[in-house]
Scaffold this motif. Structure first.
Motif, PDB file in Angstrom:
ATOM      1  N   LEU A 103     140.980 -49.485  -6.284  1.00  0.00           N
ATOM      2  CA  LEU A 103     142.985 -49.070  -5.867  1.00  0.00           C
ATOM      3  C   LEU A 103     142.894 -47.905  -5.492  1.00  0.00           C
ATOM      4  O   LEU A 103     143.979 -47.382  -4.156  1.00  0.00           O
ATOM      5  CB  LEU A 103     143.039 -48.463  -7.521  1.00  0.00           C
ATOM      6  N   VAL A 104     141.702 -47.017  -5.944  1.00  0.00           N
ATOM      7  CA  VAL A 104     141.971 -45.510  -5.381  1.00  0.00           C
ATOM      8  C   VAL A 104     141.764 -45.185  -4.238  1.00  0.00           C
ATOM      9  O   VAL A 104     142.394 -44.398  -3.126  1.00  0.00           O
ATOM     10  CB  VAL A 104     141.452 -44.726  -6.278  1.00  0.00           C
ATOM     11  N   LEU A 105     140.750 -46.050  -3.681  1.00  0.00           N
ATOM     12  CA  LEU A 105     140.185 -45.441  -2.491  1.00  0.00           C
ATOM     13  C   LEU A 105     141.398 -46.373  -1.371  1.00  0.00           C
ATOM     14  O   LEU A 105     141.174 -45.686  -0.442  1.00  0.00           O
ATOM     15  CB  LEU A 105     139.064 -46.926  -2.132  1.00  0.00           C
ATOM     16  N   ARG A 106     141.336 -47.388  -1.822  1.00  0.00           N
ATOM     17  CA  ARG A 106     142.691 -47.183  -0.947  1.00  0.00           C
ATOM     18  C   ARG A 106     144.029 -46.962  -0.592  1.00  0.00           C
ATOM     19  O   ARG A 106     144.148 -46.895   0.074  1.00  0.00           O
ATOM     20  CB  ARG A 106     143.391 -49.143  -1.328  1.00  0.00           C
ATOM     21  N   GLY A 107     144.718 -46.595  -2.013  1.00  0.00           N
ATOM     22  CA  GLY A 107     145.464 -45.073  -1.726  1.00  0.00           C
ATOM     23  C   GLY A 107     144.914 -43.729  -0.898  1.00  0.00           C
ATOM     24  O   GLY A 107     145.808 -43.619  -0.669  1.00  0.00           O
ATOM     25  N   LEU A 108     143.311 -43.932  -0.985  1.00  0.00           N
ATOM     26  CA  LEU A 108     143.194 -42.514  -0.563  1.00  0.00           C
ATOM     27  C   LEU A 108     143.076 -42.855   1.300  1.00  0.00           C
ATOM     28  O   LEU A 108     143.681 -41.953   2.136  1.00  0.00           O
ATOM     29  CB  LEU A 108     141.861 -41.809  -0.924  1.00  0.00           C
ATOM     30  N   ALA A 109     143.116 -43.774   1.875  1.00  0.00           N
ATOM     31  CA  ALA A 109     143.520 -44.219   2.880  1.00  0.00           C
ATOM     32  C   ALA A 109     144.430 -44.405   3.206  1.00  0.00           C
ATOM     33  O   ALA A 109     144.180 -44.114   4.488  1.00  0.00           O
ATOM     34  CB  ALA A 109     142.389 -45.373   2.783  1.00  0.00           C
ATOM     35  N   THR A 110     145.086 -44.642   2.664  1.00  0.00           N
ATOM     36  CA  THR A 110     146.401 -44.622   3.273  1.00  0.00           C
ATOM     37  C   THR A 110     147.841 -43.441   2.897  1.00  0.00           C
ATOM     38  O   THR A 110     148.653 -44.018   3.593  1.00  0.00           O
ATOM     39  CB  THR A 110     146.885 -46.106   2.276  1.00  0.00           C
ATOM     40  N   HIS A 111     147.402 -43.027   1.998  1.00  0.00           N
ATOM     41  CA  HIS A 111     148.201 -41.396   1.647  1.00  0.00           C
ATOM     42  C   HIS A 111     149.196 -42.089   1.331  1.00  0.00           C
ATOM     43  O   HIS A 111     150.218 -40.920   1.236  1.00  0.00           O
ATOM     44  CB  HIS A 111     148.162 -40.433   3.292  1.00  0.00           C
ATOM     45  N   ARG A 112     149.185 -42.727  -0.185  1.00  0.00           N
ATOM     46  CA  ARG A 112     150.093 -43.233  -1.346  1.00  0.00           C
ATOM     47  C   ARG A 112     149.652 -44.238  -1.702  1.00  0.00           C
ATOM     48  O   ARG A 112     148.182 -44.048  -1.721  1.00  0.00           O
ATOM     49  CB  ARG A 112     151.004 -44.124   0.342  1.00  0.00           C
ATOM     50  N   VAL A 113     150.791 -44.671  -3.004  1.00  0.00           N
ATOM     51  CA  VAL A 113     149.862 -45.518  -4.004  1.00  0.00           C
ATOM     52  C   VAL A 113     149.452 -46.607  -3.199  1.00  0.00           C
ATOM     53  O   VAL A 113     150.095 -47.171  -1.916  1.00  0.00           O
ATOM     54  CB  VAL A 113     151.058 -45.841  -5.322  1.00  0.00           C
ATOM     55  N   PRO A 114     148.663 -47.488  -3.734  1.00  0.00           N
ATOM     56  CA  PRO A 114     147.938 -48.381  -3.580  1.00  0.00           C
ATOM     57  C   PRO A 114     148.414 -50.120  -3.829  1.00  0.00           C
ATOM     58  O   PRO A 114     148.138 -50.779  -4.735  1.00  0.00           O
ATOM     59  CB  PRO A 114     146.693 -47.946  -4.147  1.00  0.00           C
ATOM     60  N   TRP A 115     149.764 -49.917  -3.318  1.00  0.00           N
ATOM     61  CA  TRP A 115     150.465 -50.964  -4.157  1.00  0.00           C
ATOM     62  C   TRP A 115     152.421 -51.411  -3.255  1.00  0.00           C
ATOM     63  O   TRP A 115     153.163 -51.783  -3.853  1.00  0.00           O
ATOM     64  CB  TRP A 115     151.237 -51.378  -5.573  1.00  0.00           C
ATOM     65  N   GLY A 116     151.800 -51.326  -2.193  1.00  0.00           N
ATOM     66  CA  GLY A 116     152.790 -51.492  -1.079  1.00  0.00           C
ATOM     67  C   GLY A 116     153.125 -52.834  -0.300  1.00  0.00           C
ATOM     68  O   GLY A 116     153.773 -52.974  -0.076  1.00  0.00           O
ATOM     69  N   ASN A 117     151.811 -53.558  -0.867  1.00  0.00           N
ATOM     70  CA  ASN A 117     151.710 -55.102  -0.298  1.00  0.00           C
ATOM     71  C   ASN A 117     151.092 -56.391  -1.650  1.00  0.00           C
ATOM     72  O   ASN A 117     150.841 -56.017  -2.326  1.00  0.00           O
ATOM     73  CB  ASN A 117     150.971 -55.260   1.158  1.00  0.00           C
ATOM     74  N   MET A 118     151.215 -57.390  -1.075  1.00  0.00           N
ATOM     75  CA  MET A 118     150.767 -59.009  -1.828  1.00  0.00           C
ATOM     76  C   MET A 118     149.412 -58.441  -1.937  1.00  0.00           C
ATOM     77  O   MET A 118     149.099 -58.416  -3.988  1.00  0.00           O
ATOM     78  CB  MET A 118     151.262 -59.743  -1.155  1.00  0.00           C
ATOM     79  N   TYR A 119     148.905 -57.824  -1.173  1.00  0.00           N
ATOM     80  CA  TYR A 119     147.684 -58.000  -1.448  1.00  0.00           C
ATOM     81  C   TYR A 119     146.705 -56.432  -2.346  1.00  0.00           C
ATOM     82  O   TYR A 119     146.035 -56.532  -3.851  1.00  0.00           O
ATOM     83  CB  TYR A 119     146.612 -57.115  -0.504  1.00  0.00           C
ATOM     84  N   GLU A 120     147.814 -55.530  -2.524  1.00  0.00           N
ATOM     85  CA  GLU A 120     147.557 -54.116  -3.205  1.00  0.00           C
ATOM     86  C   GLU A 120     148.285 -54.626  -4.380  1.00  0.00           C
ATOM     87  O   GLU A 120     147.491 -54.451  -5.745  1.00  0.00           O
ATOM     88  CB  GLU A 120     148.190 -53.037  -2.223  1.00  0.00           C
ATOM     89  N   TYR A 121     149.416 -55.456  -4.582  1.00  0.00           N
ATOM     90  CA  TYR A 121     149.589 -56.171  -5.783  1.00  0.00           C
ATOM     91  C   TYR A 121     149.521 -56.349  -6.341  1.00  0.00           C
ATOM     92  O   TYR A 121     149.358 -55.951  -7.534  1.00  0.00           O
ATOM     93  CB  TYR A 121     151.748 -56.429  -5.598  1.00  0.00           C
ATOM     94  N   ILE A 122     148.921 -57.654  -5.978  1.00  0.00           N
ATOM     95  CA  ILE A 122     147.843 -58.556  -7.149  1.00  0.00           C
ATOM     96  C   ILE A 122     146.358 -57.684  -7.452  1.00  0.00           C
ATOM     97  O   ILE A 122     146.103 -57.641  -8.382  1.00  0.00           O
ATOM     98  CB  ILE A 122     147.471 -59.838  -5.999  1.00  0.00           C
ATOM     99  N   MET A 123     146.084 -56.595  -6.433  1.00  0.00           N
ATOM    100  CA  MET A 123     144.694 -55.528  -6.810  1.00  0.00           C
ATOM    101  C   MET A 123     145.003 -55.088  -8.121  1.00  0.00           C
ATOM    102  O   MET A 123     144.320 -54.923  -9.182  1.00  0.00           O
ATOM    103  CB  MET A 123     144.203 -55.003  -6.385  1.00  0.00           C
ATOM    104  N   ALA A 124     146.455 -54.181  -8.366  1.00  0.00           N
ATOM    105  CA  ALA A 124     146.864 -53.775  -9.667  1.00  0.00           C
ATOM    106  C   ALA A 124     147.490 -54.569 -10.741  1.00  0.00           C
ATOM    107  O   ALA A 124     147.143 -54.003 -11.993  1.00  0.00           O
ATOM    108  CB  ALA A 124     148.153 -52.821  -8.732  1.00  0.00           C
ATOM    109  N   VAL A 125     147.339 -55.710 -10.871  1.00  0.00           N
ATOM    110  CA  VAL A 125     148.209 -56.689 -11.486  1.00  0.00           C
ATOM    111  C   VAL A 125     146.620 -57.093 -12.264  1.00  0.00           C
ATOM    112  O   VAL A 125     146.846 -56.867 -13.521  1.00  0.00           O
ATOM    113  CB  VAL A 125     148.727 -57.771 -11.048  1.00  0.00           C
ATOM    114  N   THR A 126     145.447 -57.115 -11.711  1.00  0.00           N
ATOM    115  CA  THR A 126     145.160 -58.354 -12.099  1.00  0.00           C
ATOM    116  C   THR A 126     144.037 -56.808 -12.894  1.00  0.00           C
ATOM    117  O   THR A 126     143.377 -56.959 -13.760  1.00  0.00           O
ATOM    118  CB  THR A 126     143.282 -58.322 -11.545  1.00  0.00           C
TER     119      THR A 126
END
Length: 329
Positions: A103-126
């Motif tokens: 999650l953290v690396l995804r956020g750092l890679a995109t320079h935003r919170v890591p729940w901007g699409n379904m893939y990231e949202y499911i990552m956060a929910v789980t």
């Protein structure tokens, strides 16, 4: 700012590794659930016998009362099962750390919170679901049930990492708002927590059916904790998640007014979220009313869980509405 492809790749690797570790932990927990059942039942009979003796003026409850049913072989089997369960718990903690890293690396890679699409949202929910369960098993004797929680988590992560995977990229302009941080984080957190009472309520229905008729779910129901334990797990986690879910719905309405000029428009996503809110409110009300505790309340909570899953997948992926472009909860 451009996407950092290196961090994105590390995030994907961490996500895949976390999923694999959860699968291994799932196997360990299923072994504990299967082979530690006799030992748990013997230990439960020990506690019941001790309570009976104390009530009859017998020895103090601190004394050890070993029923004949728990033979040395049974104690040894229980010990092995518990060790395997502890190994599963350790693997789960390792998986959570890798999950958080993804999650953290995804956020750092995109320079935003890591729940901007379904893939990231499911990552956060789980992630929230597994963290919540780790807290639960520290408070309740339910570690051997961890496999039933990890099973939907692993399925969600597999679906998210394959069919719903999205390459790291900036979010669409409509989502470039501070409400993405507030509204979606509340929705993801509450959805992850709701996964725990959903599983607990389903297991409660199985356990209560077995207690009413020992022939029903004879091999499986007897291995579950008491119905009271499962009921308390479901109730306490729902009590924690419901205000967070309510906050998320209210924030969504405020964001809708700012983006679309109205607080509520009966969009499919909004409608399903409102139905879920009503179901969970009904559960808490019924749970607080003596006549509706137990099986009836568990059925309502199970319906709320089903609506939440329906909202996560069907509404996001099948229906068309104002939320369709987002692909988030």
């Amino acid at each position: 700012m451009p996407v950092n492809e290196t961090l994105s790749q590390y995030s994907d690797w961490s996500y895949t590794t976390a999923t694999a570790i959860y699968v291994l932990a799932l196997v360990f927990f299923l072994i504990e659930q299967s082979f530690g059942a006799k030992g748990r039942r013997a230990a439960e009979r020990t506690r019941e016998r001790a309570r009976e003796l104390v009530g009859a003026g017998g020895p103090d409850s601190t004394e050890t009362v070993t029923p004949p049913a728990e033979t040395p072989a049974a104690r040894a089997a229980r010990g092995r099962a518990e060790r395997i369960g502890r190994m599963g718990a350790a693997l789960t903690v390792l998986g959570v750390l890798l999950h958080l890293t993804a999650l953290v690396l995804r956020g750092l890679a995109t320079h935003r919170v890591p729940w901007g699409n379904m893939y990231e949202y499911i990552m956060a929910v789980t992630f929230i679901a597994v963290v919540t369960w780790l807290v639960v098993i520290r408070k309740f004797p339910a570690r051997h049930l961890s496999g039933f929680l990890l099973l939907p988590v692993v399925i969600l992560m597999f679906v998210g990492g394959t069919m719903l995977y999205t390459v790291a990229a900036p979010v669409q302009p409509a989502l470039q708002s501070y409400w993405l941080v507030i509204h979606v984080s509340a929705a993801a957190a509450s959805s992850g927590i709701f996964l725990v009472p959903g599983v607990a309520s389903i297991l409660y229905l199985i356990r209560s059916a077995h207690e009413r008729d020992p022939k029903r779910f004879a091999r499986f129901g007897s291995r579950l904790p008491s119905a009271d334990v499962l009921d308390r797990i479901a109730y306490r986690t729902t009590v924690f998640a419901f205000p967070l879910f309510t906050f998320g719905v209210l924030c969504g309405a405020v964001w809708a007014e700012a983006a679309w000029g109205r607080f509520w428009g009966w969009d499919p996503k909004e409608t399903t979220a409102f139905i879920a809110w009503i179901v969970y409110a009904a559960y808490l009300h019924s749970r607080a009313t003596a006549g509706w505790r137990g099986t009836r309340a568990a059925v309502i909570n199970t319906v709320g869980f089903a609506v939440t899953v329906f909202n996560l997948f069907f509404v996001n992926l099948v229906t068309t509405g104002l939320h369709s472009y987002a692909g988030v909860g």
